[in-house]
Motif scaffolding. Structure first.
Motif, PDB file in Angstrom:
ATOM      1  N   ARG A 200      -3.441  -0.215 -11.053  1.00 51.65           N
ATOM      2  CA  ARG A 200      -4.337  -1.335 -11.364  1.00 51.65           C
ATOM      3  C   ARG A 200      -4.827  -1.988 -10.073  1.00 51.65           C
ATOM      4  N   VAL A 201      -3.924  -2.177  -9.111  1.00 48.89           N
ATOM      5  CA  VAL A 201      -4.345  -2.739  -7.818  1.00 48.89           C
ATOM      6  C   VAL A 201      -5.347  -1.786  -7.165  1.00 48.89           C
ATOM      7  N   ARG A 202      -5.064  -0.487  -7.269  1.00 48.54           N
ATOM      8  CA  ARG A 202      -5.964   0.508  -6.671  1.00 48.54           C
ATOM      9  C   ARG A 202      -7.366   0.419  -7.284  1.00 48.54           C
ATOM     10  N   SER A 203      -7.408   0.156  -8.605  1.00 48.95           N
ATOM     11  CA  SER A 203      -8.714   0.086  -9.284  1.00 48.95           C
ATOM     12  C   SER A 203      -9.550  -1.093  -8.782  1.00 48.95           C
ATOM     13  N   LEU A 204      -8.907  -2.045  -8.110  1.00 42.94           N
ATOM     14  CA  LEU A 204      -9.648  -3.181  -7.541  1.00 42.94           C
ATOM     15  C   LEU A 204     -10.304  -2.786  -6.212  1.00 42.94           C
ATOM     16  N   ALA A 205      -9.984  -1.566  -5.738  1.00 43.23           N
ATOM     17  CA  ALA A 205     -10.487  -1.067  -4.452  1.00 43.23           C
ATOM     18  C   ALA A 205     -10.305  -2.123  -3.352  1.00 43.23           C
ATOM     19  N   PRO A 206      -9.048  -2.560  -3.133  1.00 44.21           N
ATOM     20  CA  PRO A 206      -8.844  -3.670  -2.193  1.00 44.21           C
ATOM     21  C   PRO A 206      -9.175  -3.296  -0.751  1.00 44.21           C
ATOM     22  N   THR A 207      -9.741  -4.247  -0.037  1.00 45.73           N
ATOM     23  CA  THR A 207     -10.027  -4.031   1.389  1.00 45.73           C
ATOM     24  C   THR A 207      -8.922  -4.652   2.239  1.00 45.73           C
ATOM     25  N   LEU A 208      -8.208  -5.628   1.656  1.00 50.00           N
ATOM     26  CA  LEU A 208      -7.148  -6.312   2.382  1.00 50.00           C
ATOM     27  C   LEU A 208      -6.095  -6.759   1.364  1.00 50.00           C
ATOM     28  N   VAL A 209      -4.839  -6.377   1.599  1.00 52.53           N
ATOM     29  CA  VAL A 209      -3.774  -6.802   0.685  1.00 52.53           C
ATOM     30  C   VAL A 209      -2.728  -7.575   1.479  1.00 52.53           C
ATOM     31  N   PHE A 210      -2.512  -8.825   1.087  1.00 51.25           N
ATOM     32  CA  PHE A 210      -1.478  -9.654   1.704  1.00 51.25           C
ATOM     33  C   PHE A 210      -0.193  -9.480   0.897  1.00 51.25           C
ATOM     34  N   GLY A 211       0.865  -8.971   1.544  1.00 54.30           N
ATOM     35  CA  GLY A 211       2.132  -8.755   0.850  1.00 54.30           C
ATOM     36  C   GLY A 211       3.109  -9.893   1.082  1.00 54.30           C
ATOM     37  N   GLY A 212       4.218  -9.838   0.379  1.00 53.97           N
ATOM     38  CA  GLY A 212       5.250 -10.857   0.495  1.00 53.97           C
ATOM     39  C   GLY A 212       6.047 -10.779   1.788  1.00 53.97           C
ATOM     40  N   HIS A 213       6.028  -9.613   2.407  1.00 54.39           N
ATOM     41  CA  HIS A 213       6.757  -9.433   3.673  1.00 54.39           C
ATOM     42  C   HIS A 213       5.925  -8.532   4.576  1.00 54.39           C
ATOM     43  N   GLY A 214       5.966  -8.795   5.871  1.00 63.14           N
ATOM     44  CA  GLY A 214       5.293  -7.914   6.833  1.00 63.14           C
ATOM     45  C   GLY A 214       3.794  -8.143   6.920  1.00 63.14           C
ATOM     46  N   GLU A 215       3.149  -7.257   7.656  1.00 63.82           N
ATOM     47  CA  GLU A 215       1.708  -7.421   7.923  1.00 63.82           C
ATOM     48  C   GLU A 215       0.879  -7.072   6.686  1.00 63.82           C
ATOM     49  N   PRO A 216      -0.379  -7.524   6.677  1.00 66.45           N
ATOM     50  CA  PRO A 216      -1.250  -7.150   5.557  1.00 66.45           C
ATOM     51  C   PRO A 216      -1.594  -5.653   5.580  1.00 66.45           C
ATOM     52  N   VAL A 217      -1.991  -5.135   4.434  1.00 63.25           N
ATOM     53  CA  VAL A 217      -2.351  -3.723   4.305  1.00 63.25           C
ATOM     54  C   VAL A 217      -3.865  -3.624   4.253  1.00 63.25           C
ATOM     55  N   ARG A 218      -4.430  -2.865   5.176  1.00 64.36           N
ATOM     56  CA  ARG A 218      -5.888  -2.682   5.186  1.00 64.36           C
ATOM     57  C   ARG A 218      -6.291  -1.355   4.574  1.00 64.36           C
ATOM     58  N   ASP A 219      -5.360  -0.387   4.601  1.00 61.29           N
ATOM     59  CA  ASP A 219      -5.675   0.927   4.033  1.00 61.29           C
ATOM     60  C   ASP A 219      -4.789   1.153   2.810  1.00 61.29           C
ATOM     61  N   PHE A 220      -5.213   0.586   1.687  1.00 60.32           N
ATOM     62  CA  PHE A 220      -4.372   0.659   0.485  1.00 60.32           C
ATOM     63  C   PHE A 220      -4.207   2.100   0.011  1.00 60.32           C
ATOM     64  N   GLU A 221      -5.265   2.892   0.162  1.00 66.38           N
ATOM     65  CA  GLU A 221      -5.234   4.279  -0.316  1.00 66.38           C
ATOM     66  C   GLU A 221      -4.123   5.072   0.387  1.00 66.38           C
ATOM     67  N   GLU A 222      -3.989   4.857   1.675  1.00 68.80           N
ATOM     68  CA  GLU A 222      -2.941   5.547   2.447  1.00 68.80           C
ATOM     69  C   GLU A 222      -1.566   5.124   1.926  1.00 68.80           C
ATOM     70  N   LEU A 223      -1.402   3.830   1.699  1.00 67.78           N
ATOM     71  CA  LEU A 223      -0.128   3.312   1.217  1.00 67.78           C
ATOM     72  C   LEU A 223       0.191   3.836  -0.187  1.00 67.78           C
ATOM     73  N   PHE A 224      -0.824   3.863  -1.035  1.00 69.13           N
ATOM     74  CA  PHE A 224      -0.676   4.348  -2.414  1.00 69.13           C
ATOM     75  C   PHE A 224      -0.178   5.798  -2.398  1.00 69.13           C
ATOM     76  N   THR A 225      -0.802   6.628  -1.569  1.00 66.60           N
ATOM     77  CA  THR A 225      -0.427   8.042  -1.475  1.00 66.60           C
ATOM     78  C   THR A 225       1.001   8.169  -0.938  1.00 66.60           C
ATOM     79  N   ARG A 226       1.312   7.345   0.056  1.00 68.44           N
ATOM     80  CA  ARG A 226       2.655   7.383   0.654  1.00 68.44           C
ATOM     81  C   ARG A 226       3.722   6.955  -0.366  1.00 68.44           C
ATOM     82  N   TYR A 227       3.446   5.894  -1.143  1.00 70.13           N
ATOM     83  CA  TYR A 227       4.393   5.447  -2.172  1.00 70.13           C
ATOM     84  C   TYR A 227       4.648   6.581  -3.178  1.00 70.13           C
TER      85      TYR A 227
END
Ligand SMILES: [Zn+2]
Ligand SMILES: [Zn+2]
Length: 318
Positions: free
Chosen positions: A218-245
């Protein structure tokens, strides 16, 4: 509508936690950090840098009710007087009267955790309670999926993203596809789907990993350009993270299938084989992760689930 991240110290293994200030009417704080003297001092300093104080806050919005995110919510609310706390109705944790110990104990026993270990986990979690004040329902407003939090110059839409906890929520600003995701999206670690009671039927376990995968999609369907998480730095490349997860989940599941003995095993046994060196809170996190993956493998018909002596035994499907 500027989103100002403030990083706060926590006494937990995870390290610091990110909270987010939206300095626009009504002034809103997303997550608060844990209840500790050090945290509140750093929060005050962060707000001061942004030109406001705690008493200016009108809205406290919680991504979820873990101590590191919600612990100060009540103290901030009390100091801000008119502030309301927003949290999803499926969030249990530290909302008064909702921490159903006996139901959690049953979940752990069914997962094969020996009773002395369950007792040790209970003591640990009781100790964590000092880092959060309970929230009473009277002062909470429920976050509803797809509802909008309005500001002077824009809106944040609520996206219910269960998985890490049943009531985890993310917030999206559609104008620039920025998402505040709490512990649903973390740059450096794969979020742990925490063992939870099903929020609808308390005799069941919440299907955390299956729910989490839907939330990620669902988050991926938003095509996010910037994701602020609860810990650590923001995610700019959500697609890379999604694939890695997804890759790390598949690897973990393959590992579980390899190490599960032919005569089957409990989630506790799997967790001890996966993480033999863990102690204290990590044993609970390890059993949470094992249950999440075993349930998912069962859902995919790769493992059968039987009850023996009131414990759940997972066996490779024929
Ligand atoms: Zn969390
Ligand atoms: Zn967290």
């Amino acid at each position: 509508m500027k989103i100002i991240p403030i990083t706060l110290p926590t006494p937990f293994y995870i390290g610091s936690v990110n909270v987010y200030l939206i300095k626009e009417d009504p002034i809103t704080l997303i997550d608060t950090g844990p209840k500790s003297k050090e945290t509140v001092d750093v929060l005050r300093a962060g707000l001061r840098n942004a030109g406001i104080s705690i008493s200016d806050i009108r809205r406290i919005v919680l991504t979820h009710a873990h101590e590191d995110h919600c612990g100060l919510a009540r103290a901030v609310r009390d100091e801000a007087k008119e502030a309301r706390v927003f949290v999803h109705g499926w969030e249990t944790g530290h909302r008064a009267g909702r921490l159903e110990y006996e139901e959690h104990r049953q979940l752990l026993l069914r997962a094969g955790v020996p009773s002395d270990e369950v007792e040790a986990m209970r003591k640990l979690y009781n100790n964590f309670r000092q880092y959060a004040d309970a929230l009473d329902d009277e002062h909470c407003t429920e976050l509803i999926d797809e509802a909008e939090l309005e500001f002077e110059s824009g809106v944040l839409q609520v996206i219910h993203t269960p998985g890490h906890t049943p009531g985890s929520c993310s917030f999206v600003r559609h104008a620039d596809r920025t998402v505040i995701a709490g512990d649903c999206v973390l740059k450096r670690i794969t979020p742990n789907p925490i063992l939870s009671v099903d929020p609808i039927d308390h005799s069941l376990r919440f299907k955390s990993l299956a729910e989490y995968l839907v939330s990620l999609a669902r988050v991926r369907s938003l095509a996010p350009t910037l994701v602020f998480g609860g810990h650590g730095e923001p995610v700019r490349d959500f697609e890379e993270l999604f694939t890695r997860y997804l890759r790390s989940m598949r690897e973990r599941q393959a590992q579980i299938l390899r190490l599960l003995p032919d005569n089957g095993g409990t989630a506790w046994e799997v967790s001890r084989a996966l993480f033999p060196d863990t102690d204290d809170v990590h044993r609970f996190l390890a059993v949470s992760e094992s249950v999440a993956h075993l349930d998912y493998l069962n859902l995919e018909n790769k493992l059968a689930l039987e009850i023996s002596d009131e414990r759940e035994i997972y066996r490779k499907a024929d």
